[in-house]
Design a protein around this motif. Structure first.
Motif, PDB file in Angstrom:
ATOM      1  N   LEU A 120      34.249  -0.091  28.825  1.00 22.07           N
ATOM      2  CA  LEU A 120      34.908  -0.904  30.044  1.00 22.07           C
ATOM      3  C   LEU A 120      33.851  -1.749  30.678  1.00 22.07           C
ATOM      4  CD1 LEU A 120      38.521   0.868  30.208  1.00 22.07           C
ATOM      5  CD2 LEU A 120      38.280  -0.640  28.845  1.00 22.07           C
ATOM      6  N   PRO A 121      34.626  -3.136  31.495  1.00 22.29           N
ATOM      7  CA  PRO A 121      33.496  -3.311  32.975  1.00 22.29           C
ATOM      8  C   PRO A 121      33.352  -2.296  34.141  1.00 22.29           C
ATOM      9  CG  PRO A 121      35.562  -5.255  32.283  1.00 22.29           C
ATOM     10  CD  PRO A 121      35.746  -4.481  31.081  1.00 22.29           C
ATOM     11  N   ILE A 122      31.844  -2.435  34.185  1.00 17.38           N
ATOM     12  CA  ILE A 122      31.608  -1.640  34.799  1.00 17.38           C
ATOM     13  C   ILE A 122      31.175  -2.292  36.055  1.00 17.38           C
ATOM     14  CG2 ILE A 122      29.257  -0.111  35.423  1.00 17.38           C
ATOM     15  CD1 ILE A 122      30.862   0.553  32.255  1.00 17.38           C
ATOM     16  N   ALA A 123      31.646  -1.297  37.206  1.00 18.83           N
ATOM     17  CA  ALA A 123      31.565  -2.376  38.747  1.00 18.83           C
ATOM     18  C   ALA A 123      30.265  -1.689  39.402  1.00 18.83           C
ATOM     19  CB  ALA A 123      32.787  -1.756  39.573  1.00 18.83           C
ATOM     20  N   ASP A 124      29.463  -0.900  39.228  1.00 18.97           N
ATOM     21  CA  ASP A 124      28.358  -0.431  39.498  1.00 18.97           C
ATOM     22  C   ASP A 124      27.382  -0.146  38.498  1.00 18.97           C
ATOM     23  OD1 ASP A 124      25.453   0.059  40.887  1.00 18.97           O
ATOM     24  OD2 ASP A 124      26.903   0.561  43.157  1.00 18.97           O
ATOM     25  N   VAL A 125      26.602  -0.839  37.862  1.00 18.93           N
ATOM     26  CA  VAL A 125      26.168  -0.613  36.610  1.00 18.93           C
ATOM     27  C   VAL A 125      24.490   0.507  36.614  1.00 18.93           C
ATOM     28  CG1 VAL A 125      24.019  -0.789  35.124  1.00 18.93           C
ATOM     29  CG2 VAL A 125      26.241  -2.572  35.207  1.00 18.93           C
ATOM     30  N   GLU A 126      24.405   0.559  38.202  1.00 19.57           N
ATOM     31  CA  GLU A 126      22.998   1.557  38.564  1.00 19.57           C
ATOM     32  C   GLU A 126      23.184   2.462  38.502  1.00 19.57           C
ATOM     33  OE1 GLU A 126      19.173   2.764  39.236  1.00 19.57           O
ATOM     34  OE2 GLU A 126      19.666   0.376  38.119  1.00 19.57           O
ATOM     35  N   ALA A 127      24.716   2.705  39.752  1.00 20.82           N
ATOM     36  CA  ALA A 127      25.682   4.159  40.673  1.00 20.82           C
ATOM     37  C   ALA A 127      25.976   4.771  39.586  1.00 20.82           C
ATOM     38  CB  ALA A 127      26.410   3.823  41.266  1.00 20.82           C
ATOM     39  N   PHE A 128      26.829   3.697  38.033  1.00 23.40           N
ATOM     40  CA  PHE A 128      27.095   5.192  37.145  1.00 23.40           C
ATOM     41  C   PHE A 128      26.340   5.426  36.195  1.00 23.40           C
ATOM     42  CE2 PHE A 128      29.962   4.692  33.176  1.00 23.40           C
ATOM     43  CZ  PHE A 128      30.397   5.755  33.041  1.00 23.40           C
ATOM     44  N   ALA A 129      24.859   4.702  35.888  1.00 19.45           N
ATOM     45  CA  ALA A 129      24.160   4.847  35.227  1.00 19.45           C
ATOM     46  C   ALA A 129      22.876   6.179  35.687  1.00 19.45           C
ATOM     47  CB  ALA A 129      22.891   4.452  35.282  1.00 19.45           C
ATOM     48  N   ASN A 130      22.557   6.197  36.856  1.00 20.46           N
ATOM     49  CA  ASN A 130      22.570   7.356  37.632  1.00 20.46           C
ATOM     50  C   ASN A 130      23.177   8.604  37.689  1.00 20.46           C
ATOM     51  OD1 ASN A 130      19.808   5.936  39.196  1.00 20.46           O
ATOM     52  ND2 ASN A 130      20.851   5.346  40.287  1.00 20.46           N
ATOM     53  N   ARG A 131      24.829   8.784  37.787  1.00 15.17           N
ATOM     54  CA  ARG A 131      25.746   9.610  38.044  1.00 15.17           C
ATOM     55  C   ARG A 131      25.742  10.235  36.137  1.00 15.17           C
ATOM     56  NH1 ARG A 131      32.181   9.186  39.651  1.00 15.17           N
ATOM     57  NH2 ARG A 131      32.380  12.083  39.680  1.00 15.17           N
ATOM     58  N   LEU A 132      25.654   9.363  35.185  1.00 14.69           N
ATOM     59  CA  LEU A 132      25.431  10.113  33.652  1.00 14.69           C
ATOM     60  C   LEU A 132      24.098  10.508  33.938  1.00 14.69           C
ATOM     61  CD1 LEU A 132      26.665   6.572  32.182  1.00 14.69           C
ATOM     62  CD2 LEU A 132      28.251   8.997  32.434  1.00 14.69           C
ATOM     63  N   ALA A 133      22.952   9.796  34.205  1.00 12.79           N
ATOM     64  CA  ALA A 133      21.923  10.889  34.246  1.00 12.79           C
ATOM     65  C   ALA A 133      21.995  12.215  34.594  1.00 12.79           C
ATOM     66  CB  ALA A 133      20.256   9.565  34.824  1.00 12.79           C
ATOM     67  N   GLU A 134      22.119  11.943  36.248  1.00 10.92           N
ATOM     68  CA  GLU A 134      22.619  13.384  36.917  1.00 10.92           C
ATOM     69  C   GLU A 134      22.949  14.418  36.620  1.00 10.92           C
ATOM     70  OE1 GLU A 134      24.190  15.146  41.187  1.00 10.92           O
ATOM     71  OE2 GLU A 134      23.322  12.659  40.527  1.00 10.92           O
ATOM     72  N   PHE A 135      24.309  13.786  35.708  1.00 14.82           N
ATOM     73  CA  PHE A 135      25.208  15.213  34.574  1.00 14.82           C
ATOM     74  C   PHE A 135      24.772  15.931  33.912  1.00 14.82           C
ATOM     75  CE2 PHE A 135      29.151  16.322  32.275  1.00 14.82           C
ATOM     76  CZ  PHE A 135      28.720  17.308  32.453  1.00 14.82           C
ATOM     77  N   ARG A 136      23.813  14.013  32.777  1.00 16.25           N
ATOM     78  CA  ARG A 136      23.239  14.530  31.592  1.00 16.25           C
ATOM     79  C   ARG A 136      23.533  15.529  30.967  1.00 16.25           C
ATOM     80  NH1 ARG A 136      18.369  13.372  30.077  1.00 16.25           N
ATOM     81  NH2 ARG A 136      18.060  12.082  32.002  1.00 16.25           N
ATOM     82  N   PRO A 137      24.839  14.646  29.830  1.00 14.92           N
ATOM     83  CA  PRO A 137      26.016  15.041  28.880  1.00 14.92           C
ATOM     84  C   PRO A 137      25.022  15.674  27.463  1.00 14.92           C
ATOM     85  CG  PRO A 137      26.463  13.053  29.148  1.00 14.92           C
ATOM     86  CD  PRO A 137      25.444  13.286  30.223  1.00 14.92           C
ATOM     87  N   ASP A 138      25.497  16.837  27.144  1.00 12.71           N
ATOM     88  CA  ASP A 138      24.923  17.009  25.417  1.00 12.71           C
ATOM     89  C   ASP A 138      25.123  15.822  24.468  1.00 12.71           C
ATOM     90  OD1 ASP A 138      24.799  20.133  26.082  1.00 12.71           O
ATOM     91  OD2 ASP A 138      26.552  19.759  26.512  1.00 12.71           O
ATOM     92  N   VAL A 139      26.325  15.168  25.036  1.00  8.16           N
ATOM     93  CA  VAL A 139      26.215  13.645  24.469  1.00  8.16           C
ATOM     94  C   VAL A 139      26.753  12.905  24.486  1.00  8.16           C
ATOM     95  CG1 VAL A 139      27.167  12.325  21.832  1.00  8.16           C
ATOM     96  CG2 VAL A 139      26.602  15.198  21.606  1.00  8.16           C
ATOM     97  N   LEU A 140      25.629  11.829  24.939  1.00 14.85           N
ATOM     98  CA  LEU A 140      25.940  10.437  25.627  1.00 14.85           C
ATOM     99  C   LEU A 140      26.621   9.115  24.639  1.00 14.85           C
ATOM    100  CD1 LEU A 140      27.291   8.132  27.621  1.00 14.85           C
ATOM    101  CD2 LEU A 140      24.569   8.301  28.379  1.00 14.85           C
ATOM    102  N   VAL A 141      27.319   8.439  24.543  1.00 17.41           N
ATOM    103  CA  VAL A 141      27.490   7.515  23.221  1.00 17.41           C
ATOM    104  C   VAL A 141      28.520   6.751  24.315  1.00 17.41           C
ATOM    105  CG1 VAL A 141      30.307   8.350  22.691  1.00 17.41           C
ATOM    106  CG2 VAL A 141      28.768   7.073  21.327  1.00 17.41           C
ATOM    107  N   CYS A 142      28.263   4.806  24.305  1.00 17.99           N
ATOM    108  CA  CYS A 142      29.099   4.195  24.898  1.00 17.99           C
ATOM    109  C   CYS A 142      28.715   2.943  23.144  1.00 17.99           C
ATOM    110  CB  CYS A 142      27.977   3.049  25.445  1.00 17.99           C
ATOM    111  SG  CYS A 142      27.224   3.956  27.011  1.00 17.99           S
ATOM    112  N   GLN A 143      30.513   2.393  22.981  1.00 15.15           N
ATOM    113  CA  GLN A 143      30.974   1.427  22.512  1.00 15.15           C
ATOM    114  C   GLN A 143      31.580  -0.382  22.899  1.00 15.15           C
ATOM    115  OE1 GLN A 143      33.316   2.546  19.279  1.00 15.15           O
ATOM    116  NE2 GLN A 143      32.911   1.330  17.694  1.00 15.15           N
ATOM    117  N   ASP A 144      31.209  -1.332  22.600  1.00 16.92           N
ATOM    118  CA  ASP A 144      31.942  -2.237  22.280  1.00 16.92           C
ATOM    119  C   ASP A 144      32.660  -2.185  22.059  1.00 16.92           C
ATOM    120  OD1 ASP A 144      32.180  -4.583  24.270  1.00 16.92           O
ATOM    121  OD2 ASP A 144      30.783  -5.793  22.926  1.00 16.92           O
TER     122      ASP A 144
END
Length: 279
Positions: free
Chosen positions: A184-208
């Protein structure tokens, strides 16, 4: 809500779930009261009512746990996806306990299990999930903005509760996936990317957003497409977001991100005294 007696609780996997390596799907409910505007399940044959009524009805298979108890041997050691056309941890599950009953029935047969949900209620069943040798819980976190979340999925749980569930699952030793699907629309791409990177899930998947081009089957509803246009979220912005995520970690896209957890064999029992006196 309608309660029914079902004849079966495990169905052969089809479509992207089958292509991902799953052999069986399990759906304790038909329909979903989260009612997300973009949900592809509203357009599938299993949906009993028109897509515009999605989220306003629910059918619960009241004998789901008993069926799972009888039918679990056929999925022993197999890859099972829970659930493909509903959310196994939507509000009704809190009192009906159908998903928990299915999990309890499956433990003794040890399928390779993936649980797909946006419901923080999944943490209630950590005690059962910990008994599976091969399990992953995928939690949907499709945006970083609760304002955006409310536009697309107003009846679904807040994002921070989902993050809390992810942390609790991981702390319990359970493999987790984060599904930014559909993105869905992302408000702060950089902050969200950093949060996902810090959490580092076993699997990360995106889809349009999915577009079947008018073909039969899964699709994205007009209401969701209209909200996306209003919020000016475009395929180009989606691509920029995914490219940013890939600077920090591996990102699966679309159906490539939905696959079973690896097979984990039972530990060999150690014979008492076998290594006594061995340095």
């Amino acid at each position: 809500m309608e309660l029914i007696e079902s004849k079966s609780i495990f169905s052969p996997a089809t479509g992207f779930i089958k292509r991902g390596g799953f052999e069986w799907t399990c759906n304790p409910y038909i329909g979903c009261t989260f009612g997300c505007a973009y949900c592809y399940a509203a357009f599938l044959p299993q949906a009993k009512r028109p897509p515009e009524e999605w989220g306003r009805w629910l059918t619960a298979k009241k004998n789901a746990a008993a069926l799972a108890e009888r039918q679990a041997p056929k999925v022993a050691g197999r890859a099972v996806y829970l659930s493909s056309v509903t959310d196994p941890y939507q509000p009704a599950e809190r009192s009906l306990l159908l998903t928990r009953g299915i999990l309890e029935a499956l433990v003794g047969h040890q399928p390779r299990l993936t649980v797909q949900t946006r419901g923080p209620l999944v943490v209630r069943d950590i005690d059962v999930l910990q008994q599976f040798r091969s399990v992953r819980v995928n939690v949907s976190v499709p945006t970083d903005s609760d304002e955006v979340r409310r536009r697309f999925e107003p009846k679904a749980p807040p994002l921070e509760k989902r993050w809390a569930a992810l942390h609790e699952l991981r702390a319990a030793g359970i493999s987790v996936g984060v599904c930014v699907t559909p993105t869905l629309p992302i408000a702060d791409v950089e902050a969200f990317a950093n949060r996902l990177a810090e959490f580092r899930p076993d699997v990360l998947v995106c889809q349009d957003f999915h577009d079947s081009g008018g073909g039969f089957g899964a699709d994205t509803g007009d209401a969701a497409l209209a909200i996306r246009e209003e919020l000016q979220w475009t395929p180009a912005k989606y691509r920029t977001f995914v490219d940013r995520l890939r600077r920090d970690q591996h990102v699966y896209e679309g159906e490539a991100g939905f696959f079973p957890p690896p097979q984990v064999e039972a530990a060999e029992p150690v014979t008492p005294g076998l290594f006594d006196g061995v340095a």
